[in-house]
Design a protein around this motif. Structure first.
Motif, PDB file in Angstrom:
ATOM      1  N   ARG A  77     -37.541  34.307  -3.026  1.00 17.02           N
ATOM      2  CA  ARG A  77     -36.306  34.765  -1.961  1.00 17.02           C
ATOM      3  C   ARG A  77     -36.519  36.313  -1.419  1.00 17.02           C
ATOM      4  NH1 ARG A  77     -32.057  31.446  -2.044  1.00 17.02           N
ATOM      5  NH2 ARG A  77     -30.676  33.092  -1.200  1.00 17.02           N
TER       6      ARG A  77
ATOM      7  N   LEU B 161     -34.316  36.565   2.050  1.00 14.88           N
ATOM      8  CA  LEU B 161     -33.204  35.983   1.988  1.00 14.88           C
ATOM      9  C   LEU B 161     -32.384  37.148   1.137  1.00 14.88           C
ATOM     10  CD1 LEU B 161     -34.249  32.178   1.432  1.00 14.88           C
ATOM     11  CD2 LEU B 161     -33.218  33.289   3.378  1.00 14.88           C
TER      12      LEU B 161
ATOM     13  N   VAL C 110     -40.311  29.422   3.994  1.00 13.10           N
ATOM     14  CA  VAL C 110     -40.185  28.812   2.686  1.00 13.10           C
ATOM     15  C   VAL C 110     -39.883  27.260   2.700  1.00 13.10           C
ATOM     16  CG1 VAL C 110     -38.773  29.144   0.283  1.00 13.10           C
ATOM     17  CG2 VAL C 110     -38.688  30.919   2.153  1.00 13.10           C
TER      18      VAL C 110
ATOM     19  N   PHE D  70     -38.635  24.846  -0.160  1.00 16.25           N
ATOM     20  CA  PHE D  70     -38.016  24.604  -1.367  1.00 16.25           C
ATOM     21  C   PHE D  70     -38.442  23.611  -2.141  1.00 16.25           C
ATOM     22  CE2 PHE D  70     -35.511  27.138   1.544  1.00 16.25           C
ATOM     23  CZ  PHE D  70     -35.284  28.388   0.983  1.00 16.25           C
TER      24      PHE D  70
ATOM     25  N   THR E 273     -34.488  19.465   1.233  1.00 15.51           N
ATOM     26  CA  THR E 273     -33.219  20.022   2.050  1.00 15.51           C
ATOM     27  C   THR E 273     -33.394  19.707   3.237  1.00 15.51           C
ATOM     28  OG1 THR E 273     -34.131  22.248   1.881  1.00 15.51           O
ATOM     29  CG2 THR E 273     -32.500  21.707   0.461  1.00 15.51           C
TER      30      THR E 273
ATOM     31  N   TYR F 121     -31.919  18.218   6.764  1.00 12.25           N
ATOM     32  CA  TYR F 121     -30.527  18.036   7.131  1.00 12.25           C
ATOM     33  C   TYR F 121     -30.228  16.487   7.488  1.00 12.25           C
ATOM     34  CZ  TYR F 121     -30.181  23.161   8.261  1.00 12.25           C
ATOM     35  OH  TYR F 121     -30.427  24.476   8.037  1.00 12.25           O
TER      36      TYR F 121
ATOM     37  N   TRP G 116     -28.094  15.169   9.054  1.00 13.17           N
ATOM     38  CA  TRP G 116     -27.676  14.726  10.165  1.00 13.17           C
ATOM     39  C   TRP G 116     -28.628  14.791  11.351  1.00 13.17           C
ATOM     40  CZ3 TRP G 116     -25.969  19.059   7.628  1.00 13.17           C
ATOM     41  CH2 TRP G 116     -26.547  20.398   8.041  1.00 13.17           C
TER      42      TRP G 116
ATOM     43  N   LEU H  71     -36.472  21.886  13.812  1.00 13.93           N
ATOM     44  CA  LEU H  71     -35.434  22.917  13.544  1.00 13.93           C
ATOM     45  C   LEU H  71     -35.813  24.550  13.773  1.00 13.93           C
ATOM     46  CD1 LEU H  71     -32.755  23.645  12.114  1.00 13.93           C
ATOM     47  CD2 LEU H  71     -33.961  23.804   9.992  1.00 13.93           C
TER      48      LEU H  71
ATOM     49  N   ILE I 158     -34.116  27.080  16.563  1.00 12.68           N
ATOM     50  CA  ILE I 158     -33.451  28.253  16.258  1.00 12.68           C
ATOM     51  C   ILE I 158     -34.025  29.234  17.043  1.00 12.68           C
ATOM     52  CG2 ILE I 158     -33.556  29.767  14.495  1.00 12.68           C
ATOM     53  CD1 ILE I 158     -33.391  27.648  12.425  1.00 12.68           C
TER      54      ILE I 158
ATOM     55  N   ARG J  86     -41.918  20.731   8.713  1.00 14.81           N
ATOM     56  CA  ARG J  86     -40.729  21.627   9.271  1.00 14.81           C
ATOM     57  C   ARG J  86     -41.249  23.154   9.004  1.00 14.81           C
ATOM     58  NH1 ARG J  86     -35.078  21.404   6.220  1.00 14.81           N
ATOM     59  NH2 ARG J  86     -36.357  22.160   4.402  1.00 14.81           N
TER      60      ARG J  86
ATOM     61  N   ASP K 117     -23.982  22.899   1.109  1.00 16.25           N
ATOM     62  CA  ASP K 117     -25.113  23.417   0.280  1.00 16.25           C
ATOM     63  C   ASP K 117     -25.522  24.607   0.760  1.00 16.25           C
ATOM     64  OD1 ASP K 117     -27.443  23.710  -1.277  1.00 16.25           O
ATOM     65  OD2 ASP K 117     -28.152  21.786  -1.253  1.00 16.25           O
TER      66      ASP K 117
ATOM     67  N   ALA L 224     -28.373  26.032   0.120  1.00 12.32           N
ATOM     68  CA  ALA L 224     -29.845  25.770   0.455  1.00 12.32           C
ATOM     69  C   ALA L 224     -29.878  25.378   1.965  1.00 12.32           C
ATOM     70  CB  ALA L 224     -30.471  24.485  -0.274  1.00 12.32           C
ATOM     71  N   TYR L 225     -28.839  24.715   2.569  1.00 15.95           N
ATOM     72  CA  TYR L 225     -28.874  24.294   4.187  1.00 15.95           C
ATOM     73  C   TYR L 225     -28.910  25.626   4.840  1.00 15.95           C
ATOM     74  CZ  TYR L 225     -27.876  19.541   3.128  1.00 15.95           C
ATOM     75  OH  TYR L 225     -27.927  18.128   2.898  1.00 15.95           O
ATOM     76  N   TYR L 226     -28.333  26.879   4.376  1.00 16.27           N
ATOM     77  CA  TYR L 226     -28.220  27.838   5.300  1.00 16.27           C
ATOM     78  C   TYR L 226     -29.746  28.688   5.174  1.00 16.27           C
ATOM     79  CZ  TYR L 226     -23.051  27.303   5.465  1.00 16.27           C
ATOM     80  OH  TYR L 226     -21.850  26.896   5.700  1.00 16.27           O
ATOM     81  N   ASP L 227     -30.133  28.665   3.717  1.00 14.57           N
ATOM     82  CA  ASP L 227     -31.343  29.276   3.326  1.00 14.57           C
ATOM     83  C   ASP L 227     -32.444  28.755   4.294  1.00 14.57           C
ATOM     84  OD1 ASP L 227     -30.192  31.115   1.672  1.00 14.57           O
ATOM     85  OD2 ASP L 227     -30.990  30.036   0.073  1.00 14.57           O
ATOM     86  N   VAL L 228     -32.360  27.652   4.593  1.00 11.98           N
ATOM     87  CA  VAL L 228     -33.526  26.687   5.322  1.00 11.98           C
ATOM     88  C   VAL L 228     -33.439  27.400   6.724  1.00 11.98           C
ATOM     89  CG1 VAL L 228     -34.311  24.693   6.521  1.00 11.98           C
ATOM     90  CG2 VAL L 228     -33.837  24.796   3.979  1.00 11.98           C
ATOM     91  N   ALA L 229     -32.235  27.315   7.507  1.00 13.18           N
ATOM     92  CA  ALA L 229     -32.379  27.880   8.599  1.00 13.18           C
ATOM     93  C   ALA L 229     -32.569  29.321   8.622  1.00 13.18           C
ATOM     94  CB  ALA L 229     -30.787  27.675   9.243  1.00 13.18           C
TER      95      ALA L 229
ATOM     96  N   VAL M  76     -25.238  24.418  11.609  1.00 14.36           N
ATOM     97  CA  VAL M  76     -25.395  23.950  10.211  1.00 14.36           C
ATOM     98  C   VAL M  76     -24.071  23.651   9.384  1.00 14.36           C
ATOM     99  CG1 VAL M  76     -26.340  24.673   7.988  1.00 14.36           C
ATOM    100  CG2 VAL M  76     -27.313  25.502  10.065  1.00 14.36           C
TER     101      VAL M  76
END
Ligand SMILES: Nc1ncnc2c1ncn2[C@@H]1O[C@H](COP(=O)(O)OP(=O)(O)O)[C@@H](O)[C@H]1O
Ligand SMILES: [Mg+2]
Lengths: 258, 333
Positions: free
Chosen positions: A61, A66, A90, A92, A96, A98, A100, A109, A113, A154, B225, B227-232, B246
């Motif tokens: 991290r 992060l 990263v 994980f 994880t 998404y 949706w 993704l 961004i 991703r 979660d 982790a969703y924020y971490d991923v982005a 998110v």
């Protein structure tokens, strides 16, 4: 056959300088990382091994940006890391994805961004991990291995200069693991990024890494830093590999178990 | 295809082998029931037309014509093989109207004027449709503005509560103080301090819709979660992306629960507001009807109101099904 994208220009080198870190757990400060210094050359594949809960994920991290470390600095090409960035991606332990977004949306993704449109590279990444035909699937329609592949795609779509992997294959069944290990290795050799991977599987580390760093129990200190001077195509029952395995397990305090 | 939500006896049948057969499987038995629906309504038409009324009711012949039309439409639908799942309901309704017609219009068993006849109801729609429609539009307009503002504010405030410590510090006590209060309790005050009763009602409707939406959005955002924020974030996402792309989609299932609850509270607030202050809308119409003992008008207004409410709930669920199409399964409204 899958087309191989061109090798990226600049894998990133990292310099970890006397890193200390810790957390408040139940009102008590708990040191997690203790004076970690590590120099990672561009293009290396470093495997991090250590007992569970020692602080490996925490270190990743910090490298990802992060969280800022409590003490010490992390330099990427002589510039201190001040936050996350798409050059250090990263992957994980959990995919994880998404829920949706479709597979395609998840892989795209990083582009979303960055406000970039590059559908061709999204398609290429999906094809690369063998998910062609599943672009429109929802994450809940994927098996564990497929979801992890989607997460890999991703990550790759960002053309990371460092790929940071936190037990990426830890939850997969053993056969899927073997396939993914081979693919990860091929990707690393083809693309030439720097890879830092936490794993709890000594054999996996020995098969993939150019260097294995072993940590003590929490707070994590580096107790061994072993270069793996074996050819890139390794065989699981290579006697040199078995020797190294015995050595590492001894370092981890499992000399009797191997 | 998924199995039908309301299995009808004629559509799902057990074959001797024990397997469940649908549609094509039981061709010998299936097509019968849809053909009964039309005649059930023809029966209602016939009874209405030929059997003399017990009193001088209006529009008896028009009602018979209406039943007949429905019977024809159902027969055509059956011929087009579109009626299978709804056939039992169509039959039951036809027989129900027949029974109602016999009990009240022909035999007059129940006391008037509290219990009307089908022709009384039809008469309201034929003579007073303009005012009913007008009331419906007024109610819808009030709802659209009040609920729309409340829902939008609720989502925004909920996200703020879920994402920002300072926002939470200041806003949470207000929400806790005002939120649980039934919006109708503020009605008298609102009508006094807000000069326009329409504006006052819209404000209360916004409050009614806003509170459940706020709370559920907040809980949805809080449950995202990390982790969703971490991923982005590891890909360089900034706060704007984390909130809109998110937190918001991740909280969407919860948000829709809040929107649904808010809609229910809004209906209640709307009716009370229209009865107490706004001199228009279905609630006002209903109260007027009660004042003049115009019971058929009240039933008609109730029917229109219930169609409006169920229509809006259906609309909300349709939107939800579209937005949440990624979910594995969802409740079928
Ligand atoms: N966000 C956090 N807050 C408090 N404690 C944490 C947090 N993250 C990790 N820790 C603690 O830090 C220690 C190391 O965790 P971690 O880096 O996840 O270990 P590893 O990945 O080596 O298994 C653990 O004792 C864990 O409880
Ligand atoms: Mg870990």
């Amino acid at each position: 056959m899958v087309t191989t994208p061109t090798r990226i220009a600049h894998p990133l080198g990292l310099e970890l300088d006397h890193i200390d870190h810790g957390y408040m757990i139940g009102g008590v400060f708990t040191p997690v990382l203790d004076d970690i210094s590590l120099s990672i050359a561009p293009g290396e594949f470093v495997a991090l091994l250590g007992p569970s809960g020692c602080g490996k994920s925490t270190l990743l991290r910090l490298i990802a940006g992060l969280e800022p470390p409590h003490g010490g600095t992390i330099l990427a090409e002589d510039i201190p890391i001040s936050g996350p960035g798409p050059d250090r991606i990263v992957m994980f332990q959990d995919p994880t994805l998404y829920p949706w977004r479709t597979v395609r949306g998840n892989v795209a993704l990083g582009h979303d961004i960055a406000g970039r449109k590059d559908p061709a590279s999204v398609d290429a990444a999906i094809e690369l991990v063998g998910l062609k035909g599943f672009e429109r699937a929802w994450p809940h329609q994927l098996s564990g291995g497929m979801a992890q592949r989607a997460a890999l795609a991703r990550a790759l779509v960002n053309d990371p200069r460092v790929l940071i992997l936190d037990e990426p294959l830890g939850k997969l069944d053993s056969l899927t693991r073997l396939t993914m290990q081979t693919e990860l290795h091929r990707l690393w050799r083809d693309r030439g990024f720097t890879a830092i991977m936490v794993t709890h599987d000594v054999e996996e580390a020995l098969l993939l890494a150019t260097r294995i760093v072993v940590f003590s129990p929490r707070p994590a200190r580096i107790i061994a830093d072993l270069p793996i001077d074996l050819p890139p195509h390794r065989h699981r029952d290579d006697p040199r590999l078995l020797d190294l395995r015995k050595n590492i397990l001894t370092q981890l305090g499992h000399s009797a178990d191997w | 295809m998924s199995s039908p939500n309301t299995p009808s006896p004629n559509q799902t049948a057990h074959t001797p082998s024990g397997q469940t057969a649908t549609k094509s499987g039981t061709s010998s038995r299936r097509p019968l029931l849809p053909w009964v629906a039309g005649p059930a309504w023809f029966l209602a038409a016939l009874v209405t037309w030929r059997w003399p009324d017990a009193d001088d009711f209006p529009d008896t012949n028009q009602l018979a014509a209406l039943f007949c039309t429905i019977g024809l439409a159902l027969t055509v639908t059956a011929a087009l093989r579109r009626l299978s799942a709804r056939a039992p309901w169509a039959i039951a309704l036809g027989l129900g109207f027949t029974a109602w017609e016999i009990i009240q219009a022909k035999l007059l068993w129940l006391p008037r004027p509290f219990f009307g006849t089908p022709q009384d109801l039809l008469d309201v729609f034929l003579t007073d449709w303009r005012r009913l429609g007008d009331s419906l539009l007024h109610s819808l307009g009030l709802l659209a503005v009040g609920y729309g503002i409340g829902a939008a504010l609720g989502v925004a405030i909920g996200i703020g509560l879920g994402r920002s410590l300072r926002f939470r510090y200041w806003v949470r006590p207000l929400i806790r103080l005002i939120g649980p209060l039934p919006p109708v309790a503020l009605l008298p005050l609102a009508f006094i301090i807000i000069p326009s009763s329409r504006l006052a009602s819209e404000a209360l409707l916004a409050l009614a819709a806003g509170f459940p939406t706020t709370i559920l959005t907040w809980s949805g955002v809080a449950a995202v979660d990390p982790a969703y924020y971490d991923v982005a974030r590891t890909m360089g996402a900034r706060n704007r992306f984390l909130v809109l792309r998110v937190a918001l989609p991740a909280a969407m299932p919860q948000i829709f629960v809040g929107l649904f609850m808010g809609l229910g509270v809004s209906f209640a607030t709307l009716v009370v507001a229209e009865m107490l202050g706004v001199k228009s809308g279905l609630g006002f119409y209903m109260q007027w009807a009660q004042g003049w003992a115009a019971y058929p008008n009240m039933y008609a207004a109730l029917l229109v109101m219930s169609l409006m409410c169920t229509g809006l709930v259906t609309l909300l669920f349709k939107v939800r099904d579209r937005v949440l199409s990624w979910q594995k399964d969802g409740l079928k409204w």
